[in-house]
Design an enzyme around this catalytic site. Structure first.
Site, mmCIF file in Angstrom:
data_model
loop_
_atom_site.group_PDB
_atom_site.id
_atom_site.type_symbol
_atom_site.label_atom_id
_atom_site.label_comp_id
_atom_site.label_asym_id
_atom_site.label_seq_id
_atom_site.Cartn_x
_atom_site.Cartn_y
_atom_site.Cartn_z
ATOM 1 N N ILE A 50 50.497 35.115 36.634
ATOM 2 C CA ILE A 50 49.555 36.143 36.176
ATOM 3 C C ILE A 50 49.384 37.220 37.246
ATOM 4 O O ILE A 50 49.313 38.413 36.925
ATOM 5 C CB ILE A 50 48.190 35.510 35.833
ATOM 6 C CG1 ILE A 50 48.339 34.527 34.678
ATOM 7 C CG2 ILE A 50 47.164 36.592 35.472
ATOM 8 C CD1 ILE A 50 47.107 33.679 34.412
ATOM 9 N N CYS A 51 49.338 36.825 38.497
ATOM 10 C CA CYS A 51 49.053 37.739 39.601
ATOM 11 C C CYS A 51 49.939 38.985 39.615
ATOM 12 O O CYS A 51 49.419 40.099 39.722
ATOM 13 C CB CYS A 51 49.137 37.011 40.938
ATOM 14 S SG CYS A 51 47.981 35.622 41.065
#
Length: 183
Positions: A50-51
């Site tokens: 996700i980052c």
């Protein structure tokens, strides 16, 4: 957790600012951008899923923030060497126009109160800090949910009006004017 009205804690952190050999790193502090709006956002750790979607979106929207005289600072508790390796490896992160802060000792994350209680990594926290170093907005997501860069920009716009902004207000919309009561 620190919140609206609190002073951004003092920090001095190694940061990745470039991929140019010999100019990759710079030490940044809370005073590095004094007098400007700052958007400070944290992600749990490098080399995850996700980052990079969030970091890349902040990078794509960088011009939108600079047009508002705001600087973006991204941070995690990974080292500056890990940040550099990730930027070199991930195509969406190579040309990032903002620094990646290395809060390796977790001092800033701890001072802000955003460390995940079980995992010890930063939650997906975002802070908008005014030119006087005061936190004006704080938002925290669970580790599994990415944040909205559009919402960060919307709130920054609202804060910069220094007026009353109603629900779902967007730049260009009318602000609210309190009616004076008759005497």
């Amino acid at each position: 957790m620190l919140t609206v009205g609190d002073k951004l804690p003092a920090f001095s952190l190694q940061s990745v600012v470039s991929l140019d050999e010999g100019r990759e790193f710079e030490t940044l502090s809370e005073r590095s951008h004094a007098g400007r709006w700052q958007v400070l956002f944290f992600w749990p750790m490098d080399f995850t899923f996700i980052c990079p979607t969030e970091i890349a979106e902040f990078g794509r929207r960088h011009r939108d923030f600079t047009d508002r005289d705001a600087v973006i600072l991204g941070a995690s508790t990974d080292t500056h060497y890990v940040h550099l390796a990730w930027r070199k490896q991930h195509p969406d992160l190579r040309a990032l126009p903002f620094p990646m802060l290395a809060d390796t000792k977790r001092e800033l994350s701890q001072a802000l109160g955003i460390l995940h209680k079980q995992d010890g990594v930063p939650l997906r926290a975002t802070f908008i800090v005014d030119p006087d170093g005061i936190i004006r907005w704080a938002s925290v997501n669970d580790l599994s949910v990415g944040r909205s860069v559009d919402e960060v920009l919307r709130v920054l716009d609202a804060l910069q009006t220094d007026e009353l902004c109603p629900c779902n207000w967007k730049k260009g919309d009318e602000t609210l004017t309190p009616k004076k009561e008759a005497a």
